[in-house]
Scaffold this motif. Structure first.
Motif, mmCIF file in Angstrom:
data_model
loop_
_atom_site.group_PDB
_atom_site.id
_atom_site.type_symbol
_atom_site.label_atom_id
_atom_site.label_comp_id
_atom_site.label_asym_id
_atom_site.label_seq_id
_atom_site.Cartn_x
_atom_site.Cartn_y
_atom_site.Cartn_z
ATOM 1 N N LEU A 1 0.848 -1.193 0.000
ATOM 2 C CA LEU A 1 0.000 0.000 0.000
ATOM 3 C C LEU A 1 0.881 1.239 0.000
ATOM 4 C CD1 LEU A 1 -2.641 -1.100 2.682
ATOM 5 C CD2 LEU A 1 -2.725 -1.429 0.199
ATOM 6 N N LYS A 2 0.650 2.113 -0.984
ATOM 7 C CA LYS A 2 1.419 3.352 -1.106
ATOM 8 C C LYS A 2 0.479 4.541 -1.152
ATOM 9 C CE LYS A 2 5.214 1.377 -3.870
ATOM 10 N NZ LYS A 2 5.980 1.531 -5.147
ATOM 11 N N THR A 3 0.870 5.612 -0.471
ATOM 12 C CA THR A 3 0.115 6.844 -0.602
ATOM 13 C C THR A 3 0.393 7.441 -1.975
ATOM 14 O OG1 THR A 3 1.896 8.176 0.347
ATOM 15 C CG2 THR A 3 0.256 7.285 1.872
ATOM 16 N N ASP A 4 -0.448 8.376 -2.400
ATOM 17 C CA ASP A 4 -0.306 8.928 -3.743
ATOM 18 C C ASP A 4 1.023 9.638 -3.967
ATOM 19 O OD1 ASP A 4 -0.870 10.921 -1.993
ATOM 20 O OD2 ASP A 4 -2.506 11.828 -3.144
ATOM 21 N N THR A 5 1.677 10.065 -2.880
ATOM 22 C CA THR A 5 2.986 10.723 -3.009
ATOM 23 C C THR A 5 4.133 9.776 -2.662
ATOM 24 O OG1 THR A 5 2.845 11.520 -0.721
ATOM 25 C CG2 THR A 5 1.981 12.972 -2.443
ATOM 26 N N ASN A 6 3.807 8.509 -2.387
ATOM 27 C CA ASN A 6 4.796 7.502 -1.982
ATOM 28 C C ASN A 6 5.520 7.871 -0.679
ATOM 29 O OD1 ASN A 6 4.204 5.869 -4.142
ATOM 30 N ND2 ASN A 6 5.903 6.589 -5.407
ATOM 31 N N ALA A 7 4.901 8.773 0.093
ATOM 32 C CA ALA A 7 5.518 9.152 1.369
ATOM 33 C C ALA A 7 5.433 8.002 2.367
ATOM 34 C CB ALA A 7 4.839 10.384 1.935
ATOM 35 N N THR A 8 4.421 7.150 2.208
ATOM 36 C CA THR A 8 4.238 5.990 3.089
ATOM 37 C C THR A 8 4.103 4.735 2.249
ATOM 38 O OG1 THR A 8 3.133 7.319 4.791
ATOM 39 C CG2 THR A 8 2.780 4.942 4.864
ATOM 40 N N VAL A 9 4.890 3.719 2.583
ATOM 41 C CA VAL A 9 4.815 2.428 1.895
ATOM 42 C C VAL A 9 4.671 1.347 2.971
ATOM 43 C CG1 VAL A 9 5.923 0.791 0.350
ATOM 44 C CG2 VAL A 9 6.263 3.253 0.006
ATOM 45 N N LEU A 10 3.513 0.699 2.970
ATOM 46 C CA LEU A 10 3.210 -0.350 3.945
ATOM 47 C C LEU A 10 3.063 -1.672 3.198
ATOM 48 C CD1 LEU A 10 2.406 -1.251 6.840
ATOM 49 C CD2 LEU A 10 0.050 -0.583 6.272
ATOM 50 N N THR A 11 3.848 -2.665 3.598
ATOM 51 C CA THR A 11 3.882 -3.944 2.875
ATOM 52 C C THR A 11 3.513 -5.096 3.794
ATOM 53 O OG1 THR A 11 5.644 -3.095 1.439
ATOM 54 C CG2 THR A 11 5.280 -5.480 1.445
ATOM 55 N N PHE A 12 2.572 -5.921 3.328
ATOM 56 C CA PHE A 12 2.168 -7.137 4.039
ATOM 57 C C PHE A 12 2.587 -8.349 3.206
ATOM 58 C CE2 PHE A 12 -0.945 -3.894 5.211
ATOM 59 C CZ PHE A 12 -0.992 -4.002 6.595
ATOM 60 N N VAL A 13 3.190 -9.325 3.852
ATOM 61 C CA VAL A 13 3.585 -10.564 3.181
ATOM 62 C C VAL A 13 2.870 -11.730 3.857
ATOM 63 C CG1 VAL A 13 5.479 -12.097 2.551
ATOM 64 C CG2 VAL A 13 5.843 -9.615 2.565
ATOM 65 N N PHE A 14 2.168 -12.519 3.029
ATOM 66 C CA PHE A 14 1.444 -13.679 3.528
ATOM 67 C C PHE A 14 2.120 -14.953 3.036
ATOM 68 C CE2 PHE A 14 -1.532 -10.198 3.272
ATOM 69 C CZ PHE A 14 -2.234 -10.269 4.462
#
Length: 253
Positions: A113-126
């Motif tokens: 999941l990335k914000t529109d400005t790529n200021a936040t990148v949250l990654t989930f791995v299953f």
């Protein structure tokens, strides 16, 4: 003529209110010892409950292979340069400014999941265990920009997690709020989660299997209700028995 049994019951009945009053007085008079103050991070303003977002990942054939519908809230702890102390910041993931991407493999699925400005990148791995046909959230990583942090960049990662456990062909559902602890400086609050990282068919969730927290929430009212019903029954039986004995205690000479 009143039997002696009736007199003793009258004395006991008169004494019970006095005993109860003494016990209640003693309970309320007891003062709890003061709790020592604990040093914690200074909290920021609570942004409120996050909005639920729909996120999906497609494979090379443009077929949906991962589905998620959930509200996400980040709890960040860091040393603020302006205050020279540890602070805790709560940040909601906003679906309307968040882009979902990722990948799907036989035993590994990634939701990023990335914000529109790529200021936040949250990654989930299953990860999927093909032997047991069970999957779980095994890794979470986050990078985000924090202006009040020295250097401006916050990052955290943990690749040995075991959250959000589900079964192949089924979706995982949990209406109850959960807190997933990723590291000492990061935890994630999840709200009304439904997700399926493997075995998606027809771009729709499979049958949902509810989490243990939801089952516990349903069980507690049942237990309380049963306990209250049992208490009412005991009181009713005691009343009927006492009434029967009272009638037996009065005899006409």
């Amino acid at each position: 003529m009143i039997a002696a049994g009736g007199q003793s019951r009258g004395v006991v009945g008169a004494m019970l209110p006095l005993i109860l009053a003494a016990v209640l007085h003693q309970s309320f008079a007891t003062v709890a010892p003061p709790t020592p103050a604990q040093t914690t991070a200074t909290p920021h303003k609570d942004p409120g409950r996050p909005e639920r977002g729909t996120y999906n990942v497609t494979n090379a054939n443009n077929t949906v292979c991962l589905l998620a519908y959930m509200g996400l809230q980040l709890n960040l702890t860091y040393n603020a340069t302006s205050q020279n102390t540890a602070v805790q910041e709560v940040v909601n993931i906003k679906p309307n400014v968040t882009l979902a991407s990722g990948s799907c493999e036989a035993e590994r699925a990634v939701l990023q999941l990335k914000t529109d400005t790529n200021a936040t990148v949250l990654t989930f791995v299953f990860t999927l265990n093909t032997t047991s046909s069970k999957y779980h959230l095994s890794e979470v990583s986050l990078t985000t920009t924090v202006p009040d942090l020295k250097g401006g960049n916050f990052s955290a990662r943990n690749s040995s997690l075991d959250f959000l456990q589900g079964s192949l062909q089924y979706s995982y559902m949990c209406r109850t709020e959960q807190t997933l602890t990723v590291s000492q400086n990061l935890s994630i609050n999840t709200f009304q989660v439904q997700l399926q990282p493997f075995g998606v068919t027809g771009d729709k969730f499979g049958a949902a299997v509810e989490c243990q927290l939801d089952e516990d929430d349903m069980l507690i009212p049942i237990i309380v209700g049963a306990a209250l019903a049992g208490l009412v029954l005991i009181v009713l039986l005691a009343y009927l028995i006492g009434r029967k004995r009272s009638h037996a205690g009065y005899q006409t000479i």
